[in-house]
Design a protein around this motif. Structure first.
Motif, short mmCIF file in Angstrom:
data_model
loop_
_atom_site.label_atom_id
_atom_site.label_comp_id
_atom_site.label_asym_id
_atom_site.label_seq_id
_atom_site.Cartn_x
_atom_site.Cartn_y
_atom_site.Cartn_z
N GLU A 67 0.82 -1.21 0.00
CA GLU A 67 0.00 0.00 0.00
C GLU A 67 0.86 1.26 0.00
N ALA A 68 2.04 1.19 0.61
CA ALA A 68 2.93 2.35 0.64
C ALA A 68 3.66 2.55 -0.69
N ASP A 96 6.08 -7.11 -5.71
CA ASP A 96 6.66 -7.55 -6.98
C ASP A 96 5.58 -8.04 -7.94
N VAL A 97 4.60 -8.74 -7.41
CA VAL A 97 3.50 -9.26 -8.23
C VAL A 97 2.70 -8.11 -8.82
N VAL A 98 2.33 -7.14 -8.00
CA VAL A 98 1.54 -6.01 -8.48
C VAL A 98 2.32 -5.20 -9.51
N TRP A 99 3.58 -4.92 -9.24
CA TRP A 99 4.39 -4.16 -10.19
C TRP A 99 4.57 -4.96 -11.49
N CYS A 124 -2.48 1.66 -10.23
CA CYS A 124 -3.06 0.46 -9.62
C CYS A 124 -3.87 0.80 -8.37
N LYS A 125 -4.89 0.00 -8.15
CA LYS A 125 -5.69 0.10 -6.93
C LYS A 125 -5.90 -1.32 -6.41
N VAL A 126 -5.78 -1.49 -5.10
CA VAL A 126 -5.97 -2.80 -4.47
C VAL A 126 -7.23 -2.74 -3.62
#
Length: 189
Positions: free
Chosen positions: A45-46, A138-141, A52-54
């Motif tokens: 989140e930081a 890493d997954v999100v990026w 992207c939004k989670v």
């Protein structure tokens, strides 16, 4: 997210010293995965890309979340792409399971949502697959990068989409699933 962290602290306080009943400890035990996820979600989140939004449908279940990627450049600019991520019990020894929920014409994503991203593979020939040192960040990026620098037409999962690109450069807007974009001028709302 803080709900699970609060629960972990509360459980540690309730449990007290290690002299408590072992049977009751096992019913309150928090998995290694969940302990890792509390730290990783805070880091994620930081350091979330502005594209992207989670979303955690249940803040007590950090092992399941939805990701929205809204590319602000490239072929998919203006699109809105949904992914669901489930983190298995054996995490961090195995990668999260990710599926694209948005139907998309993409060389690295099938129309049924399977994703070709080496860091999501347990075993990778090129050595860039999953490793216990990788995190949700890493997954999100990596998923975000599928719409920019990791877009791969040379080794596609969706061969037809890659051939379409090679034949009809640049992609026509009709070949991309596009929904309104929420980022403007490089900043996100």
């Amino acid at each position: 997210m803080l709900t699970l962290a609060s629960k972990l602290k509360r459980d540690d306080g309730v449990r007290g010293p290690r002299t408590s009943n072992p049977a009751s400890d096992s019913t309150r035990r928090v998995s290694v995965r969940d302990k890792l996820l509390v730290k990783e979600v805070a880091e994620l989140e930081a350091n979330l890309p502005c594209t992207c939004k989670v979303n955690f449908p249940d803040p007590n279940k950090l092992h399941y979340f939805q990701l929205t990627v809204i590319p602000d450049e490239g072929y998919y600019q203006g699109g809105k792409f949904q992914f669901e991520t489930e983190v298995p019990d054996a995490y961090n020894m195995v990668p999260p399971k990710v599926k694209c929920l948005t139907r998309i014409w993409h060389p690295n994503i099938t129309e049924t949502g399977e994703i070709c991203l080496s860091l999501l593979r347990e075993h990778s020939i090129d050595g860039t697959g999953w490793a216990p040192t990788r995190t949700l960040k890493d997954v999100v990026w990596g998923l975000n990068s599928l719409f920019t620098d990791l877009l791969n037409f040379d080794d596609p999962l969706n061969i037809e989409a890659a051939e379409h690109h090679l034949r009809d450069k640049p992609y026509s807007r009709s070949a991309v699933s596009v929904q309104p974009q929420s980022c403007h001028s490089g900043s996100c709302s």
